[in-house]
Enzyme design. Sequence first.
Site, PDB file in Angstrom:
ATOM      1  N   ARG A 225       7.588 -15.128 -11.533  1.00 14.91           N
ATOM      2  CA  ARG A 225       6.150 -15.391 -11.440  1.00 14.91           C
ATOM      3  C   ARG A 225       5.766 -15.811 -10.026  1.00 14.91           C
ATOM      4  O   ARG A 225       4.679 -15.519  -9.557  1.00 14.91           O
ATOM      5  CB  ARG A 225       5.746 -16.492 -12.433  1.00 14.91           C
ATOM      6  CG  ARG A 225       5.721 -16.029 -13.879  1.00 14.91           C
ATOM      7  CD  ARG A 225       4.825 -16.913 -14.725  1.00 14.91           C
ATOM      8  NE  ARG A 225       5.236 -18.296 -14.749  1.00 14.91           N
ATOM      9  CZ  ARG A 225       6.218 -18.783 -15.480  1.00 14.91           C
ATOM     10  NH1 ARG A 225       6.906 -17.984 -16.260  1.00 14.91           N
ATOM     11  NH2 ARG A 225       6.518 -20.063 -15.461  1.00 14.91           N
TER      12      ARG A 225
ATOM     13  N   TYR B 256       2.695 -14.331  -7.962  1.00 17.53           N
ATOM     14  CA  TYR B 256       1.619 -15.168  -7.403  1.00 17.53           C
ATOM     15  C   TYR B 256       1.416 -14.857  -5.918  1.00 17.53           C
ATOM     16  O   TYR B 256       0.292 -14.763  -5.437  1.00 17.53           O
ATOM     17  CB  TYR B 256       1.955 -16.654  -7.574  1.00 17.53           C
ATOM     18  CG  TYR B 256       1.969 -17.124  -9.009  1.00 17.53           C
ATOM     19  CD1 TYR B 256       1.255 -16.443  -9.994  1.00 17.53           C
ATOM     20  CD2 TYR B 256       2.702 -18.249  -9.390  1.00 17.53           C
ATOM     21  CE1 TYR B 256       1.271 -16.867 -11.316  1.00 17.53           C
ATOM     22  CE2 TYR B 256       2.715 -18.675 -10.706  1.00 17.53           C
ATOM     23  CZ  TYR B 256       2.007 -17.987 -11.662  1.00 17.53           C
ATOM     24  OH  TYR B 256       2.029 -18.399 -12.971  1.00 17.53           O
TER      25      TYR B 256
ATOM     26  N   TYR C 143      -8.545 -17.578 -15.527  1.00 20.54           N
ATOM     27  CA  TYR C 143      -9.025 -18.133 -16.794  1.00 20.54           C
ATOM     28  C   TYR C 143      -8.917 -19.658 -16.785  1.00 20.54           C
ATOM     29  O   TYR C 143      -8.174 -20.241 -15.998  1.00 20.54           O
ATOM     30  CB  TYR C 143      -8.282 -17.511 -17.986  1.00 20.54           C
ATOM     31  CG  TYR C 143      -6.859 -17.983 -18.178  1.00 20.54           C
ATOM     32  CD1 TYR C 143      -5.800 -17.330 -17.573  1.00 20.54           C
ATOM     33  CD2 TYR C 143      -6.580 -19.084 -18.989  1.00 20.54           C
ATOM     34  CE1 TYR C 143      -4.503 -17.756 -17.757  1.00 20.54           C
ATOM     35  CE2 TYR C 143      -5.282 -19.523 -19.178  1.00 20.54           C
ATOM     36  CZ  TYR C 143      -4.248 -18.862 -18.556  1.00 20.54           C
ATOM     37  OH  TYR C 143      -2.974 -19.299 -18.733  1.00 20.54           O
TER      38      TYR C 143
ATOM     39  N   VAL D 244      -6.584 -25.624 -12.148  1.00 24.15           N
ATOM     40  CA  VAL D 244      -5.737 -26.432 -13.028  1.00 24.15           C
ATOM     41  C   VAL D 244      -4.474 -25.646 -13.392  1.00 24.15           C
ATOM     42  O   VAL D 244      -4.557 -24.594 -14.031  1.00 24.15           O
ATOM     43  CB  VAL D 244      -6.528 -26.829 -14.298  1.00 24.15           C
ATOM     44  CG1 VAL D 244      -5.607 -27.495 -15.316  1.00 24.15           C
ATOM     45  CG2 VAL D 244      -7.661 -27.771 -13.931  1.00 24.15           C
TER      46      VAL D 244
ATOM     47  N   ALA E  93      -8.053 -25.557 -20.611  1.00 25.71           N
ATOM     48  CA  ALA E  93      -7.468 -25.801 -21.934  1.00 25.71           C
ATOM     49  C   ALA E  93      -7.554 -27.290 -22.280  1.00 25.71           C
ATOM     50  O   ALA E  93      -7.761 -27.662 -23.440  1.00 25.71           O
ATOM     51  CB  ALA E  93      -6.010 -25.342 -21.941  1.00 25.71           C
TER      52      ALA E  93
ATOM     53  N   GLN F  40       2.515 -25.750 -20.584  1.00 26.43           N
ATOM     54  CA  GLN F  40       3.526 -24.695 -20.451  1.00 26.43           C
ATOM     55  C   GLN F  40       4.785 -24.973 -21.267  1.00 26.43           C
ATOM     56  O   GLN F  40       5.897 -24.663 -20.834  1.00 26.43           O
ATOM     57  CB  GLN F  40       3.861 -24.444 -18.965  1.00 26.43           C
ATOM     58  CG  GLN F  40       2.619 -24.127 -18.144  1.00 26.43           C
ATOM     59  CD  GLN F  40       2.863 -23.343 -16.868  1.00 26.43           C
ATOM     60  OE1 GLN F  40       2.040 -22.550 -16.470  1.00 26.43           O
ATOM     61  NE2 GLN F  40       3.984 -23.554 -16.226  1.00 26.43           N
TER      62      GLN F  40
ATOM     63  N   ALA G  75      -6.187 -23.402 -27.886  1.00 29.58           N
ATOM     64  CA  ALA G  75      -7.639 -23.241 -27.966  1.00 29.58           C
ATOM     65  C   ALA G  75      -7.985 -21.803 -28.332  1.00 29.58           C
ATOM     66  O   ALA G  75      -7.264 -20.869 -27.969  1.00 29.58           O
ATOM     67  CB  ALA G  75      -8.272 -23.590 -26.623  1.00 29.58           C
TER      68      ALA G  75
ATOM     69  N   SER H 129       0.391 -22.292 -25.623  1.00 32.96           N
ATOM     70  CA  SER H 129       0.601 -23.564 -26.332  1.00 32.96           C
ATOM     71  C   SER H 129       0.640 -24.741 -25.359  1.00 32.96           C
ATOM     72  O   SER H 129       1.283 -24.677 -24.312  1.00 32.96           O
ATOM     73  CB  SER H 129       1.935 -23.543 -27.095  1.00 32.96           C
ATOM     74  OG  SER H 129       1.979 -22.481 -28.000  1.00 32.96           O
ATOM     75  N   THR H 130      -0.042 -25.788 -25.759  1.00 31.84           N
ATOM     76  CA  THR H 130      -0.039 -27.052 -25.009  1.00 31.84           C
ATOM     77  C   THR H 130       0.325 -28.150 -25.992  1.00 31.84           C
ATOM     78  O   THR H 130      -0.097 -28.108 -27.152  1.00 31.84           O
ATOM     79  CB  THR H 130      -1.444 -27.299 -24.402  1.00 31.84           C
ATOM     80  OG1 THR H 130      -1.734 -26.257 -23.470  1.00 31.84           O
ATOM     81  CG2 THR H 130      -1.533 -28.633 -23.685  1.00 31.84           C
TER      82      THR H 130
END
Length: 276
Positions: A79, A83, A105, A110, A137, A179, A220, A247-248
């Site tokens: 990743r 980036y 998004y 954040v 989120a 994460q 969410a 998922s958080t």
Amino acid sequence: MSTDKQGSLTVVGTGINTLAHCSLETKAYIEQADKVYSLVSDVAGQAWIQELNPRVVSLMPYYQFGAQEGDDYELRRSRADSYEAMVQAVVGAVQEGQNVVAIFYGHPGVFAFPPHEAIRRLRALGYSARMLPGISAEDCLYADLGVDPGDTGCAQFEASTFLFYKIPLNTASAVILWQIGVVGDHTLQRLRPAAGGLEALTARLRRHYPAEHPVAVYEAATLPVASPRIDWMPLSALAGARVGLASTLFIPPLGRLELDLAALRDFGLSPEQLVG
Ligand SMILES: C[S@@+](CC[C@H](N)C(=O)[O-])C[C@H]1O[C@@H](n2cnc3c(N)ncnc32)[C@H](O)[C@@H]1O
């Protein structure tokens, strides 16, 4: 910040649920941009952005998704490399003299490296570059779980950072771990937790919380008609929980904040005089 150089960057966030969360200010910037880069997770949101401005390029292919087996797939590169490629694309378009909008998004600042880095590089080169806020989120979590971070304070960590670093924890405050869907993955290529990652995270949390302490896996809603996923479970069940990229983890406080009697004395206050 305005400069004499042609070309600018405005980084915006369209929230977790683009159709419901995009601000009027952000919408206006998207419509007026010479070029738009977009990294949004909801398909309906991406289609709407395309209608607002056809000069949009999705950043999603920069992830270089590999072959998929069921829900299981990996990236063909780290990743971090993706980036860097995103940053270079955005910076390059501004250097061509275009007024660029880059959409990420949630809140674009954040837990998101490319937006901050693109702004840093462009400012260093003398270009105008700024960020507008979005609904993250975390914002959705407070609304859906009915939690006010002002009550006890709320600490937040990236799950692997929390696992791999010595991070002190005040369990009297709420905790959010981001994460968890890739917890323990040092390769930055997997789109699932490392083998034993959730078990290790549970063991790390067990140093601070009892096995029965409640935790919530939270996702969410990304569509206006959908409902959030809020799965409360005892901490001991976390290792077996279904977690994904959205998922958080929310951990409510254990116990109460302890009064600092010396600080109160310095203020000439007694505990009874504190409101709340
Ligand atoms: C790279 S961060 C991006 C966060 C995003 N910038 C924001 O403002 O929410 C990705 C992490 O955000 C959280 N996240 C993303 N989508 C989510 C959702 N629909 N519900 C809950 N958490 C989400 C998860 O912790 C996920 O691993």
